[in-house]
Design a protein around this motif. Structure first.
Motif, PDB file in Angstrom:
ATOM      1  N   ALA A 155      28.107  32.706 -13.575  1.00 24.74           N
ATOM      2  CA  ALA A 155      27.228  33.167 -14.652  1.00 24.74           C
ATOM      3  C   ALA A 155      27.532  34.619 -15.012  1.00 24.74           C
ATOM      4  O   ALA A 155      27.964  35.402 -14.172  1.00 24.74           O
ATOM      5  N   ALA A 156      27.281  34.945 -16.261  1.00 26.96           N
ATOM      6  CA  ALA A 156      27.457  36.329 -16.724  1.00 26.96           C
ATOM      7  C   ALA A 156      26.078  36.935 -16.937  1.00 26.96           C
ATOM      8  O   ALA A 156      25.485  36.810 -18.009  1.00 26.96           O
ATOM      9  N   ILE A 157      25.547  37.572 -15.904  1.00 24.12           N
ATOM     10  CA  ILE A 157      24.212  38.178 -15.979  1.00 24.12           C
ATOM     11  C   ILE A 157      24.380  39.631 -16.410  1.00 24.12           C
ATOM     12  O   ILE A 157      24.786  40.489 -15.621  1.00 24.12           O
ATOM     13  N   THR A 158      24.071  39.892 -17.673  1.00 25.82           N
ATOM     14  CA  THR A 158      24.347  41.213 -18.255  1.00 25.82           C
ATOM     15  C   THR A 158      23.095  41.982 -18.618  1.00 25.82           C
ATOM     16  O   THR A 158      23.181  43.066 -19.200  1.00 25.82           O
ATOM     17  N   GLY A 159      21.927  41.443 -18.286  1.00 31.04           N
ATOM     18  CA  GLY A 159      20.680  42.101 -18.663  1.00 31.04           C
ATOM     19  C   GLY A 159      19.832  41.164 -19.505  1.00 31.04           C
ATOM     20  O   GLY A 159      20.059  39.950 -19.548  1.00 31.04           O
ATOM     21  N   ASP A 160      18.855  41.717 -20.185  1.00 27.71           N
ATOM     22  CA  ASP A 160      17.932  40.948 -21.016  1.00 27.71           C
ATOM     23  C   ASP A 160      18.699  40.295 -22.166  1.00 27.71           C
ATOM     24  O   ASP A 160      19.283  40.984 -23.014  1.00 27.71           O
ATOM     25  N   ASP A 183      22.227  32.252 -18.328  1.00 24.41           N
ATOM     26  CA  ASP A 183      22.591  33.620 -18.691  1.00 24.41           C
ATOM     27  C   ASP A 183      22.186  34.005 -20.112  1.00 24.41           C
ATOM     28  O   ASP A 183      22.140  35.188 -20.443  1.00 24.41           O
ATOM     29  N   GLN A 184      21.840  33.005 -20.959  1.00 24.18           N
ATOM     30  CA  GLN A 184      21.365  33.326 -22.311  1.00 24.18           C
ATOM     31  C   GLN A 184      19.843  33.385 -22.409  1.00 24.18           C
ATOM     32  O   GLN A 184      19.303  33.638 -23.487  1.00 24.18           O
ATOM     33  N   LEU A 185      19.149  33.204 -21.288  1.00 23.30           N
ATOM     34  CA  LEU A 185      17.685  33.228 -21.289  1.00 23.30           C
ATOM     35  C   LEU A 185      17.149  34.115 -20.160  1.00 23.30           C
ATOM     36  O   LEU A 185      16.213  33.754 -19.446  1.00 23.30           O
ATOM     37  N   VAL A 186      17.751  35.274 -20.026  1.00 29.29           N
ATOM     38  CA  VAL A 186      17.318  36.236 -19.005  1.00 29.29           C
ATOM     39  C   VAL A 186      16.245  37.141 -19.609  1.00 29.29           C
ATOM     40  O   VAL A 186      16.499  37.842 -20.594  1.00 29.29           O
ATOM     41  N   ALA A 187      15.062  37.106 -19.026  1.00 33.59           N
ATOM     42  CA  ALA A 187      13.965  37.963 -19.483  1.00 33.59           C
ATOM     43  C   ALA A 187      13.005  38.177 -18.328  1.00 33.59           C
ATOM     44  O   ALA A 187      12.830  37.295 -17.484  1.00 33.59           O
ATOM     45  N   PRO A 188      12.365  39.337 -18.273  1.00 33.69           N
ATOM     46  CA  PRO A 188      11.455  39.626 -17.153  1.00 33.69           C
ATOM     47  C   PRO A 188      10.244  38.707 -17.153  1.00 33.69           C
ATOM     48  O   PRO A 188       9.742  38.302 -18.207  1.00 33.69           O
ATOM     49  N   GLY A 189       9.806  38.360 -15.940  1.00 32.85           N
ATOM     50  CA  GLY A 189       8.596  37.561 -15.801  1.00 32.85           C
ATOM     51  C   GLY A 189       8.767  36.115 -16.204  1.00 32.85           C
ATOM     52  O   GLY A 189       7.807  35.467 -16.633  1.00 32.85           O
ATOM     53  N   THR A 190       9.989  35.588 -16.068  1.00 34.46           N
ATOM     54  CA  THR A 190      10.236  34.183 -16.377  1.00 34.46           C
ATOM     55  C   THR A 190      10.662  33.436 -15.126  1.00 34.46           C
ATOM     56  O   THR A 190      11.006  34.035 -14.112  1.00 34.46           O
ATOM     57  N   LYS A 207      21.606  39.425  -9.221  1.00 35.21           N
ATOM     58  CA  LYS A 207      21.430  40.078 -10.525  1.00 35.21           C
ATOM     59  C   LYS A 207      20.322  39.394 -11.322  1.00 35.21           C
ATOM     60  O   LYS A 207      19.492  40.046 -11.964  1.00 35.21           O
ATOM     61  N   LEU A 208      20.326  38.064 -11.274  1.00 36.97           N
ATOM     62  CA  LEU A 208      19.318  37.311 -12.021  1.00 36.97           C
ATOM     63  C   LEU A 208      17.921  37.618 -11.494  1.00 36.97           C
ATOM     64  O   LEU A 208      16.993  37.873 -12.271  1.00 36.97           O
ATOM     65  N   THR A 209      17.777  37.613 -10.178  1.00 38.53           N
ATOM     66  CA  THR A 209      16.497  37.969  -9.576  1.00 38.53           C
ATOM     67  C   THR A 209      16.107  39.398  -9.929  1.00 38.53           C
ATOM     68  O   THR A 209      14.940  39.680 -10.213  1.00 38.53           O
ATOM     69  N   GLY A 210      17.088  40.281  -9.934  1.00 40.55           N
ATOM     70  CA  GLY A 210      16.836  41.678 -10.267  1.00 40.55           C
ATOM     71  C   GLY A 210      16.350  41.894 -11.692  1.00 40.55           C
ATOM     72  O   GLY A 210      15.702  42.902 -11.988  1.00 40.55           O
ATOM     73  N   GLN A 211      16.661  40.951 -12.566  1.00 38.90           N
ATOM     74  CA  GLN A 211      16.201  41.035 -13.957  1.00 38.90           C
ATOM     75  C   GLN A 211      14.795  40.460 -14.138  1.00 38.90           C
ATOM     76  O   GLN A 211      14.291  40.385 -15.263  1.00 38.90           O
TER      77      GLN A 211
END
Length: 363
Positions: free
Chosen positions: A303-308, A280-287, A7-11
């Motif tokens: 981890a709770a990967i819920t999106g951006d 999980d609180q710093l999920v953003a594309p291109g990071t 999920k993290l990679t997918g984000q």
């Protein structure tokens, strides 16, 4: 593979391991982490190398040969560290090829004792770039005031750079300016901009450690554990401003690729906090999120990967920083202290590394 890591990679987050050792390399552990835990890069620093040399016998044979040859301690350190970095770069080469050179990267830091000397930093960066001789190498240069022109110069010569020890938003903006200036100089020389990569390592947990201590002193414990994430989120907002600028768009049209924000120091220091707080609180594309193995395992497990979790929270981040200021937290002093401490800690680890090699450099 872990669903959370997928999920993290997918984000759009690249997972890098904040660790390296010859034992990890010779046992195939790094290859296993690439296969099973989505690891697509490796970072190192003097502390990591000092720790690696203190465990097991993986370095004994090379240490013996270096001693027989009568090399200096500093030359021995270069030989040992570049050997590991070269090996890790080869292990990660398939990732590098598969991602068009974006990931599959390995970082090696210049001698931290040079952090306040731009000319010597550049000279060391050139030497390490030549010694490792792998296209998927990053040379780590600290984001001190003196490091900024070194960053520009290294990039202008086609050396890919991982800018490290960034704590403040002001300094991060200066780092991005140095990066753009480096690419512009490289373009003027006719270099292939697509071959020059860079990341900017923005430190997270150390910000909370310092500010939490001050909040306890100020009697404001309810604000603890919020500064690191808020600061990093605002760094991403600054990054978005730069990549929307005409200056960047001109370079992008010439083939350049963005300097990705990298979340560093993502292992929590306070056991009361979630072990995946800075993931999980710093999920953003291109990071990029570079994790100690303990944090990587915790992310895989819970981890709770819920999106951006960055861009929708800019206003909240500004409010947090305003609340900290109202509580008497001097942000400028905090980041100045953290930069100085960061340089000192890496210098101390370098000294420990030199001492360890000195003890073991016997025929």
């Amino acid at each position: 593979m872990s669903e959370n890591l997928n999920k993290l990679t997918g984000q759009g987050v690249s997972i890098w391991l904040d660790d390296i050792s010859r034992e990890r390399l010779r046992t195939g552990n790094l290859e296993q982490l690439i296969r099973e835990k989505n690891v697509v890069g490796v970072t190192s620093n003097p502390t990591i190398f000092a720790s690696a040399l203190g465990k097991g016998d993986a370095y004994d044979a090379q240490m013996h040969d270096l001693a027989v040859r009568g090399v200096s301690v500093e030359e021995a350190v270069r030989a040992i560290t570049t050997y590991d970095i070269r090996w890790a770069a080869d292990v990660l080469r398939p990732v590098y090829d598969a991602t068009g050179g974006v990931d599959g990267r390995v970082s090696l830091e210049v001698d931290p004792r040079l952090a306040r000397d731009a000319e010597k930093t550049v000279a060391e960066a050139r030497a390490l770039w030549w010694l490792v001789d792998r296209p998927n190498l990053f040379i780590k240069i600290p984001a001190t005031q003196e490091g900024l022109p070194a960053i520009t110069q290294a990039l202008s010569e086609g050396i890919s750079v991982n800018v490290t020890l960034i704590f403040s938003l002001e300094r991060y903006r200066a780092v991005m300016d140095a990066w753009l200036a480096g690419l512009e100089a490289a373009q003027a020389k006719g270099l292939d901009l697509a071959a020059i990569e860079s990341v900017a390592s923005f430190f997270v947990s150390r910000v909370d450690t310092e500010i939490d201590k001050r909040l306890d002193q100020a009697g404001k414990p309810e604000l603890k554990g919020q500064a690191g994430v808020a600061n990093a989120r605002l760094a991403y907002a600054a990054y978005e401003e730069v990549v929307a600028s005409e200056r960047w768009q001109r370079l992008r049209a010439a083939g350049a690729r963005p300097q990705r924000p990298l979340w560093a120091s993502t292992g929590v220091k306070n056991p009361d906090y979630s072990p995946t707080l800075y993931v999980d609180q710093l999920v953003a594309p291109g990071t990029v999120n570079t994790m100690p193995e303990k944090t990587l395992d915790a992310t895989a497990a819970r981890a709770a990967i819920t999106g951006d979790t960055v861009r929708p929270f800019y206003e909240q981040a500004w409010n947090t920083m305003a609340a900290l200021k109202e509580a008497g937290i001097d942000y400028d002093d905090v980041v100045a202290v953290l930069e100085e401490e960061g340089v000192q800690k890496f210098e101390a680890s370098w000294d420990e590394l030199l001492e360890s090699v000195t003890k073991n450099l016997v025929p």
